[in-house]
Motif scaffolding. Structure first.
Motif, PDB file in Angstrom:
ATOM      1  N   UNK A  70       7.352  -0.842 -10.425  1.00 54.60           N
ATOM      2  CA  UNK A  70       8.558  -0.775 -11.255  1.00 54.60           C
ATOM      3  C   UNK A  70       8.401   0.073 -12.502  1.00 54.60           C
ATOM      4  N   UNK A  71       7.200   0.584 -12.762  1.00 57.12           N
ATOM      5  CA  UNK A  71       6.990   1.432 -13.937  1.00 57.12           C
ATOM      6  C   UNK A  71       6.773   2.901 -13.572  1.00 57.12           C
ATOM      7  N   UNK A  72       6.989   3.251 -12.320  1.00 60.32           N
ATOM      8  CA  UNK A  72       6.898   4.665 -11.943  1.00 60.32           C
ATOM      9  C   UNK A  72       8.076   5.426 -12.532  1.00 60.32           C
ATOM     10  N   UNK A  73       7.825   6.661 -12.908  1.00 61.53           N
ATOM     11  CA  UNK A  73       8.877   7.502 -13.468  1.00 61.53           C
ATOM     12  C   UNK A  73       9.433   8.409 -12.383  1.00 61.53           C
ATOM     13  N   UNK A  74      10.470   9.158 -12.733  1.00 61.25           N
ATOM     14  CA  UNK A  74      11.073  10.073 -11.783  1.00 61.25           C
ATOM     15  C   UNK A  74      12.271   9.444 -11.098  1.00 61.25           C
ATOM     16  N   UNK A  75      12.550   9.892  -9.885  1.00 64.23           N
ATOM     17  CA  UNK A  75      13.697   9.383  -9.132  1.00 64.23           C
ATOM     18  C   UNK A  75      13.552   7.885  -8.886  1.00 64.23           C
ATOM     19  N   UNK A  76      14.684   7.208  -8.757  1.00 63.44           N
ATOM     20  CA  UNK A  76      14.666   5.763  -8.516  1.00 63.44           C
ATOM     21  C   UNK A  76      13.883   5.415  -7.254  1.00 63.44           C
ATOM     22  N   UNK A  77      13.906   6.287  -6.265  1.00 61.78           N
ATOM     23  CA  UNK A  77      13.190   6.012  -5.012  1.00 61.78           C
ATOM     24  C   UNK A  77      11.688   5.843  -5.238  1.00 61.78           C
ATOM     25  N   UNK A  78      11.154   6.459  -6.302  1.00 60.59           N
ATOM     26  CA  UNK A  78       9.712   6.361  -6.576  1.00 60.59           C
ATOM     27  C   UNK A  78       9.256   4.912  -6.758  1.00 60.59           C
ATOM     28  N   UNK A  79      10.164   4.050  -7.133  1.00 60.32           N
ATOM     29  CA  UNK A  79       9.814   2.645  -7.382  1.00 60.32           C
ATOM     30  C   UNK A  79       9.820   1.802  -6.111  1.00 60.32           C
ATOM     31  N   UNK A  80      10.148   2.406  -4.959  1.00 61.75           N
ATOM     32  CA  UNK A  80      10.416   1.607  -3.752  1.00 61.75           C
ATOM     33  C   UNK A  80       9.613   2.062  -2.538  1.00 61.75           C
ATOM     34  N   UNK A  81       8.402   2.546  -2.756  1.00 62.14           N
ATOM     35  CA  UNK A  81       7.565   2.992  -1.642  1.00 62.14           C
ATOM     36  C   UNK A  81       6.618   1.902  -1.134  1.00 62.14           C
ATOM     37  N   UNK A  82       6.645   0.720  -1.704  1.00 60.33           N
ATOM     38  CA  UNK A  82       5.694  -0.310  -1.306  1.00 60.33           C
ATOM     39  C   UNK A  82       5.917  -0.827   0.105  1.00 60.33           C
ATOM     40  N   UNK A  83       4.816  -1.114   0.789  1.00 55.63           N
ATOM     41  CA  UNK A  83       4.928  -1.809   2.073  1.00 55.63           C
ATOM     42  C   UNK A  83       4.894  -3.329   1.857  1.00 55.63           C
ATOM     43  N   UNK A  84       4.537  -3.730   0.635  1.00 53.14           N
ATOM     44  CA  UNK A  84       4.657  -5.117   0.196  1.00 53.14           C
ATOM     45  C   UNK A  84       5.479  -5.158  -1.091  1.00 53.14           C
ATOM     46  N   UNK A  85       6.183  -6.251  -1.291  1.00 52.37           N
ATOM     47  CA  UNK A  85       6.797  -6.516  -2.587  1.00 52.37           C
ATOM     48  C   UNK A  85       5.727  -7.055  -3.525  1.00 52.37           C
ATOM     49  N   UNK A  86       5.954  -6.982  -4.835  1.00 49.76           N
ATOM     50  CA  UNK A  86       4.946  -7.488  -5.776  1.00 49.76           C
ATOM     51  C   UNK A  86       4.595  -8.959  -5.586  1.00 49.76           C
ATOM     52  N   UNK A  87       5.477  -9.722  -4.923  1.00 42.73           N
ATOM     53  CA  UNK A  87       5.156 -11.132  -4.645  1.00 42.73           C
ATOM     54  C   UNK A  87       4.283 -11.300  -3.393  1.00 42.73           C
ATOM     55  N   UNK A  88       3.784 -10.161  -2.893  1.00 46.84           N
ATOM     56  CA  UNK A  88       2.848 -10.119  -1.754  1.00 46.84           C
ATOM     57  C   UNK A  88       3.515 -10.345  -0.399  1.00 46.84           C
ATOM     58  N   UNK A  89       4.837 -10.404  -0.381  1.00 48.72           N
ATOM     59  CA  UNK A  89       5.537 -10.551   0.892  1.00 48.72           C
ATOM     60  C   UNK A  89       5.703  -9.177   1.551  1.00 48.72           C
ATOM     61  N   UNK A  90       5.409  -9.082   2.850  1.00 50.42           N
ATOM     62  CA  UNK A  90       5.545  -7.786   3.529  1.00 50.42           C
ATOM     63  C   UNK A  90       7.011  -7.383   3.673  1.00 50.42           C
ATOM     64  N   UNK A  91       7.295  -6.110   3.461  1.00 50.73           N
ATOM     65  CA  UNK A  91       8.651  -5.600   3.689  1.00 50.73           C
ATOM     66  C   UNK A  91       8.859  -5.213   5.150  1.00 50.73           C
ATOM     67  N   UNK A  92       7.763  -4.952   5.847  1.00 43.93           N
ATOM     68  CA  UNK A  92       7.836  -4.511   7.243  1.00 43.93           C
ATOM     69  C   UNK A  92       6.743  -5.212   8.034  1.00 43.93           C
ATOM     70  N   UNK A  93       6.963  -5.329   9.321  1.00 46.09           N
ATOM     71  CA  UNK A  93       5.919  -5.843  10.201  1.00 46.09           C
ATOM     72  C   UNK A  93       5.082  -4.665  10.687  1.00 46.09           C
ATOM     73  N   UNK A  94       3.902  -4.523  10.111  1.00 44.04           N
ATOM     74  CA  UNK A  94       3.026  -3.408  10.448  1.00 44.04           C
ATOM     75  C   UNK A  94       1.719  -3.940  10.997  1.00 44.04           C
ATOM     76  N   UNK A  95       1.184  -3.236  11.990  1.00 45.59           N
ATOM     77  CA  UNK A  95      -0.067  -3.637  12.617  1.00 45.59           C
ATOM     78  C   UNK A  95      -1.118  -2.578  12.327  1.00 45.59           C
ATOM     79  N   UNK A  96      -2.018  -2.891  11.381  1.00 45.29           N
ATOM     80  CA  UNK A  96      -3.042  -1.922  10.997  1.00 45.29           C
ATOM     81  C   UNK A  96      -4.198  -1.879  11.970  1.00 45.29           C
ATOM     82  N   UNK A  97      -4.331  -2.872  12.819  1.00 39.70           N
ATOM     83  CA  UNK A  97      -5.423  -2.907  13.798  1.00 39.70           C
ATOM     84  C   UNK A  97      -4.884  -2.957  15.211  1.00 39.70           C
TER      85      UNK A  97
END
Length: 347
Positions: free
Chosen positions: A320-347
């Motif tokens: 939430x402290x990134x500068x620039x376009x608003x989209x810069x603040x929304x690249x996380x694959x997790x929310x700050x509360x540690x909840x996943x935004x997507x179901x991803x399989x790294x293995x």
């Protein structure tokens, strides 16, 4: 039950021995960038635990953070550690570089599995760019850090590079025309030569998202999201079904023209925002991340086939402290509360 003869069994075991290490390496190719520009992010130990619980075996960190490095001890997470741009000028001094390596590498290695030092991120030498004054320091700082790593006996264990990005590549379509021209060429050619001579990779940040929103008439959403139904672009013998491969191969073409035909590329950032801009949605971002993970594990690009592409997703959390376009603040694959935004399989 069929009887397996001993020579066949020996051959089978040899194949398994050869195959399994390669399979493990491929599975470990995808890392995640641990950006920390937020005032609501989890503790460093919680972050490390989240990486481990999700099977994420590689991390990129943008500056040495003693608390984060301490949390990584014994985690077996492999680390790309940045020298921040603000330190580049200082580290052109050999003594300062040796102290940086002592403080941030030797004090933690091998408990922390540092594998690449990225000396600077997205420095653009072209006139008018905010980072242009820093370009003169990048290669010297890389060289001094490399010498300090070598004097510590670690040059075969820890690579030294810099992270560049697609903005420095001219003539990126078709991909085979990719080149570093003008100020970018003067900046990148000596860096490529250094990487070639020291057997180090080049780190490149690749974002189909920004190419798509910058030219939506020419670049379809499907091409950017890996969902095109067939070949979209033909470049001589090479066929492109997704924009990521085209951007990566444009970088490879530019590196080859700059004198580094055998220099490998590590994709040090790639991501898609879930909000804050055109085509930024949870659905599009989830599609991009899932397809990117599957694609880079499966093999290389048309220009460099047959080898998994070491890639780092940007980023672990919304910041939430990134500068620039608003989209810069929304690249996380997790929310700050540690909840996943997507179901991803790294293995």
């Amino acid at each position: 039950m069929a009887v397996l003869h001993k020579p066949f069994l020996v051959s089978l075991l040899m194949l398994l021995v050869l195959f399994l290490p390669n399979f493990h390496v491929t599975e470990a190719q995808v890392g995640v960038c641990n950006g920390q520009l937020g005032n609501n992010l989890p503790s460093n130990q919680d972050v490390v635990n989240l990486y481990k619980s999700n099977g994420i075996r590689r991390m990129r960190m943008y500056a040495p953070n003693p608390q984060a490095l301490q949390a990584l001890r014994g985690s077996n997470i492999e680390l790309v550690l940045d020298v921040p741009n603000s330190d580049l000028q200082r580290l052109t001094n050999a003594d300062a570089a040796h102290k940086w390596v002592q403080d941030n590498v030797r004090n933690y290695y091998p408990d922390v599995k540092i594998r690449i030092i990225a000396v600077g991120n997205e420095v653009n030498p072209n006139s008018g760019q905010p980072t242009a004054p820093l370009a003169q320091y990048v290669l010297s700082a890389m060289s001094k850090i490399y010498d300090a790593i070598a004097s510590a006996g670690l040059k075969d264990q820890i690579k030294v590079s810099t992270a560049t990005y697609s903005a420095l590549i001219s003539n990126s379509f078709p991909p085979s025309h990719g080149s570093f021209d003008g100020a970018s060429g003067s900046f990148m050619r000596p860096i490529i030569n250094f990487l070639k001579n020291t057997n180090n990779p080049l780190l490149v940040n690749i974002y189909p998202y920004f190419s798509r929103i910058g030219n939506p008439q020419a670049i379809s959403l499907q091409y950017a999201l890996f969902t095109a139904s067939g070949v979209v672009a033909q470049d001589g013998q090479f066929q492109y079904r997704n924009l990521f491969d085209a951007m990566l191969d444009a970088a490879y073409a530019a590196v080859e023209k700059a004198g580094g035909p055998n220099v490998e590329i590590v994709v040090s950032e790639s991501g898609w925002p879930s909000a804050g801009g055109p085509d930024a949605s949870t659905n599009n971002a989830g599609t991009y991340y899932r397809n990117l993970i599957n694609h880079v594990k499966a093999g290389g690009s048309p220009r460099r086939p047959g080898k998994a592409i070491e890639t780092y997703l940007f980023a672990m959390f919304d910041e939430n402290q990134k500068t620039g376009a608003e989209s810069e603040k929304h690249f996380g694959i997790f929310s700050p509360n540690k909840q996943p935004k997507y179901q991803l399989n790294f293995n």
